[in-house]
Design a protein around this motif. Structure first.
Motif, PDB file in Angstrom:
ATOM      1  N   ALA A  59      41.431  30.995  48.305  1.00  0.00           N
ATOM      2  CA  ALA A  59      40.952  31.463  46.947  1.00  0.00           C
ATOM      3  C   ALA A  59      40.747  30.259  45.929  1.00  0.00           C
ATOM      4  CB  ALA A  59      42.011  32.379  46.403  1.00  0.00           C
ATOM      5  N   ARG A  99      43.365  36.563  38.681  1.00  0.00           N
ATOM      6  CA  ARG A  99      42.492  37.670  38.219  1.00  0.00           C
ATOM      7  C   ARG A  99      42.160  38.432  39.520  1.00  0.00           C
ATOM      8  NH1 ARG A  99      37.831  35.602  34.124  1.00  0.00           N
ATOM      9  NH2 ARG A  99      39.072  35.541  32.443  1.00  0.00           N
ATOM     10  N   GLN A 100      41.718  37.894  40.456  1.00  0.00           N
ATOM     11  CA  GLN A 100      41.630  38.392  41.731  1.00  0.00           C
ATOM     12  C   GLN A 100      42.770  39.257  42.271  1.00  0.00           C
ATOM     13  OE1 GLN A 100      40.191  35.514  44.315  1.00  0.00           O
ATOM     14  NE2 GLN A 100      38.227  35.067  43.030  1.00  0.00           N
ATOM     15  N   ASN A 101      43.650  38.707  42.216  1.00  0.00           N
ATOM     16  CA  ASN A 101      45.159  39.442  42.646  1.00  0.00           C
ATOM     17  C   ASN A 101      45.687  40.654  41.930  1.00  0.00           C
ATOM     18  OD1 ASN A 101      45.392  37.641  44.647  1.00  0.00           O
ATOM     19  ND2 ASN A 101      46.982  36.182  43.777  1.00  0.00           N
ATOM     20  N   THR A 152      35.575  44.490  37.986  1.00  0.00           N
ATOM     21  CA  THR A 152      35.015  43.776  38.980  1.00  0.00           C
ATOM     22  C   THR A 152      34.411  42.352  38.226  1.00  0.00           C
ATOM     23  OG1 THR A 152      34.825  45.865  40.171  1.00  0.00           O
ATOM     24  CG2 THR A 152      33.516  43.816  40.883  1.00  0.00           C
ATOM     25  N   ALA A 155      37.203  39.931  37.112  1.00  0.00           N
ATOM     26  CA  ALA A 155      37.800  39.384  38.360  1.00  0.00           C
ATOM     27  C   ALA A 155      36.973  38.266  38.668  1.00  0.00           C
ATOM     28  CB  ALA A 155      38.380  40.189  39.234  1.00  0.00           C
ATOM     29  N   ALA A 156      35.660  38.315  38.949  1.00  0.00           N
ATOM     30  CA  ALA A 156      34.629  37.463  39.556  1.00  0.00           C
ATOM     31  C   ALA A 156      34.365  36.296  38.625  1.00  0.00           C
ATOM     32  CB  ALA A 156      33.430  38.240  40.144  1.00  0.00           C
TER      33      ALA A 156
END
Length: 191
Positions: A59, A99-101, A152, A155-156
């Protein structure tokens, strides 16, 4: 009515896009390492976070941190110091991976099994606008139940997607004057 504020600030109004305020609040809720990346402690903490597993390493590479394992080891051991550009890449990669986690957990907290989260919208600052040109804009509260697209996109790192989700999915719930809240001073919510 969104995107009608093409000359925002022309008469002295001050504020930020509502979607930027939402992103700032989501970053605050996501938490993370408070020590700056320029401090040794902050750098080491971010590097440990980015290298603790193969998934987090991948990541970090996807987020733009493309250095060799040898360089990472030297940074962790304190034998070398990253350049200013690499410090920025490390911090940016850390924020993206963080953010993704936390996105899935944050989404669950904000949706609250369909009950949603109460949001406070503080209108733009018109103190510098001449009196005849000021709008009547007031503090508003609303309950947001659909956070999926917002979280979403956040996070992206998709700012346009976040702005679209905020202005087309959430703001119309304010009624006929929803375009007046495209720019705000602050947006607050707790989860």
């Amino acid at each position: 009515m969104p995107e009608k504020n093409l000359d925002f600030g022309k008469f002295g109004a001050r504020g930020i896009k509502g979607s930027a305020a939402v992103a700032r609040k989501l970053d605050e809720l996501a938490g993370g390492i408070a020590t700056p990346v320029t401090a040794k402690r902050g750098l080491i903490a971010r590097l440990h976070y980015l290298t603790k597993s193969g998934k987090s390493r991948q990541a970090a590479k996807d987020a733009g941190l493309t250095v060799t394992d040898r360089t990472l080891k030297a940074w962790l051991e304190g034998k070398r110091r990253p350049s200013k550009a690499n410090l920025e890449r490390i911090d940016r990669a850390y924020r993206m991976v963080r953010r993704q986690n936390v996105a899935r957990h944050l989404l669950q907290r904000l949706n609250r099994d369909g009950r949603g989260t109460r949001v406070e919208i503080h209108p733009l600052n018109q103190s510098q606008v001449p009196r005849p040109l000021q709008r009547v804009v007031e503090y508003r509260t609303m309950n947001v139940r659909r956070w999926d697209k917002i979280v979403t996109s956040w996070a992206a790192g998709d700012h346009q997607g976040l702005d679209d989700a905020w202005t087309t999915d959430v703001l119309p719930d304010l009624g006929s004057q929803w375009g007046q809240y495209e720019y705000v001073t602050n947006i607050g919510f707790a989860a």
